[in-house]
Design a protein around this motif. Structure first.
Motif, PDB file in Angstrom:
ATOM      1  N   GLU A  49      33.170  35.641   8.310  1.00 51.59           N
ATOM      2  CA  GLU A  49      33.303  34.870   9.545  1.00 51.59           C
ATOM      3  C   GLU A  49      32.384  35.397  10.644  1.00 51.59           C
ATOM      4  O   GLU A  49      31.858  34.620  11.435  1.00 51.59           O
ATOM      5  CB  GLU A  49      34.754  34.841  10.000  1.00 51.59           C
ATOM      6  N   VAL A  50      32.173  36.695  10.692  1.00 54.16           N
ATOM      7  CA  VAL A  50      31.251  37.252  11.686  1.00 54.16           C
ATOM      8  C   VAL A  50      29.828  36.773  11.405  1.00 54.16           C
ATOM      9  O   VAL A  50      29.112  36.357  12.325  1.00 54.16           O
ATOM     10  CB  VAL A  50      31.329  38.795  11.707  1.00 54.16           C
ATOM     11  N   ALA A  53      29.578  33.192  12.345  1.00 60.97           N
ATOM     12  CA  ALA A  53      29.570  33.039  13.798  1.00 60.97           C
ATOM     13  C   ALA A  53      28.173  33.269  14.365  1.00 60.97           C
ATOM     14  O   ALA A  53      27.712  32.512  15.233  1.00 60.97           O
ATOM     15  CB  ALA A  53      30.563  34.008  14.432  1.00 60.97           C
ATOM     16  N   ALA A 135      37.407  38.508  14.427  1.00 62.09           N
ATOM     17  CA  ALA A 135      36.303  37.749  13.832  1.00 62.09           C
ATOM     18  C   ALA A 135      36.526  36.246  13.979  1.00 62.09           C
ATOM     19  O   ALA A 135      35.587  35.494  14.283  1.00 62.09           O
ATOM     20  CB  ALA A 135      36.146  38.121  12.359  1.00 62.09           C
ATOM     21  N   TRP A 138      35.914  35.188  17.515  1.00 68.20           N
ATOM     22  CA  TRP A 138      34.469  35.175  17.766  1.00 68.20           C
ATOM     23  C   TRP A 138      33.836  33.916  17.169  1.00 68.20           C
ATOM     24  O   TRP A 138      33.007  33.256  17.806  1.00 68.20           O
ATOM     25  CB  TRP A 138      33.840  36.444  17.200  1.00 68.20           C
ATOM     26  N   LEU A 139      34.226  33.560  15.956  1.00 73.34           N
ATOM     27  CA  LEU A 139      33.709  32.343  15.330  1.00 73.34           C
ATOM     28  C   LEU A 139      34.104  31.117  16.134  1.00 73.34           C
ATOM     29  O   LEU A 139      33.282  30.225  16.376  1.00 73.34           O
ATOM     30  CB  LEU A 139      34.217  32.228  13.887  1.00 73.34           C
ATOM     31  N   CYS A 142      31.914  30.964  19.174  1.00 81.06           N
ATOM     32  CA  CYS A 142      30.520  30.600  18.873  1.00 81.06           C
ATOM     33  C   CYS A 142      30.363  29.130  18.521  1.00 81.06           C
ATOM     34  O   CYS A 142      29.253  28.600  18.576  1.00 81.06           O
ATOM     35  CB  CYS A 142      29.990  31.470  17.733  1.00 81.06           C
TER      36      CYS A 142
END
Length: 156
Positions: A49-50, A53, A135, A138-139, A142
């Motif tokens: 996922e990071v 993102a 994560a 963050w996704l 983004c």
């Protein structure tokens, strides 16, 4: 679609921790040994996922979202948001389960050798749940649509 609320995540963690503490209190003797690897199972998903993102963030910043060749399709971005929303829920619930398990284990460590050996796996599981939540948030961040700059005011 609205951003995930921190209060909802805290409620998930608290509810899962209480249920896990009760279940552990009732049935700990029938649990299998907990290894560090069982707690770390969410880390590959968080890493994926990071990376996703950062790819999506790059495309959004470069206006590379659209149906054309070489662009990120808007449906793909929507699917990434759905993945982030699901992952943040899973991460908070799993983190809460490991937290409840850990809350039960820590006082038992001096008396039960099994509790002492299960503690590292529970700590890694709690950390993995929190990493997945971070994560996924963050996704989700983004994948937001870019804010168009305001029109320049005419200067005289």
């Amino acid at each position: 679609m609205k951003p995930t609320r921190v209060l909802d995540l805290c409620a998930n963690v608290a509810l899962a921790a209480v249920v896990a503490w009760i279940a552990t209190n009732v049935a700990y003797s029938s649990f299998p040994p907990i290894s560090v690897f069982s707690g770390a199972s969410l880390l590959p998903v968080a890493a994926l996922e990071v990376v996703l993102a950062f790819v999506i963030r790059s495309r959004v910043e470069n206006r590379g979202i659209g149906p054309g060749p070489g662009q990120l399709h808007p449906i793909t971005a929507a699917r990434a948001v759905a993945l982030a929303k699901a992952s943040v829920q899973v991460g908070s619930l799993v983190g809460g389960i490991w937290l409840g398990f850990l809350i039960w284990l820590l006082p038992q460590r001096p008396e039960l050798r099994a509790a002492a050996s299960d503690t590292p796996g529970a700590v890694v599981g709690l950390i993995a749940g929190l990493v997945l939540v971070a994560a996924a948030l963050w996704l989700e961040y983004c994948c937001r649509a870019p804010i168009d700059p305001p029109d320049e005011a005419a200067t005289s």
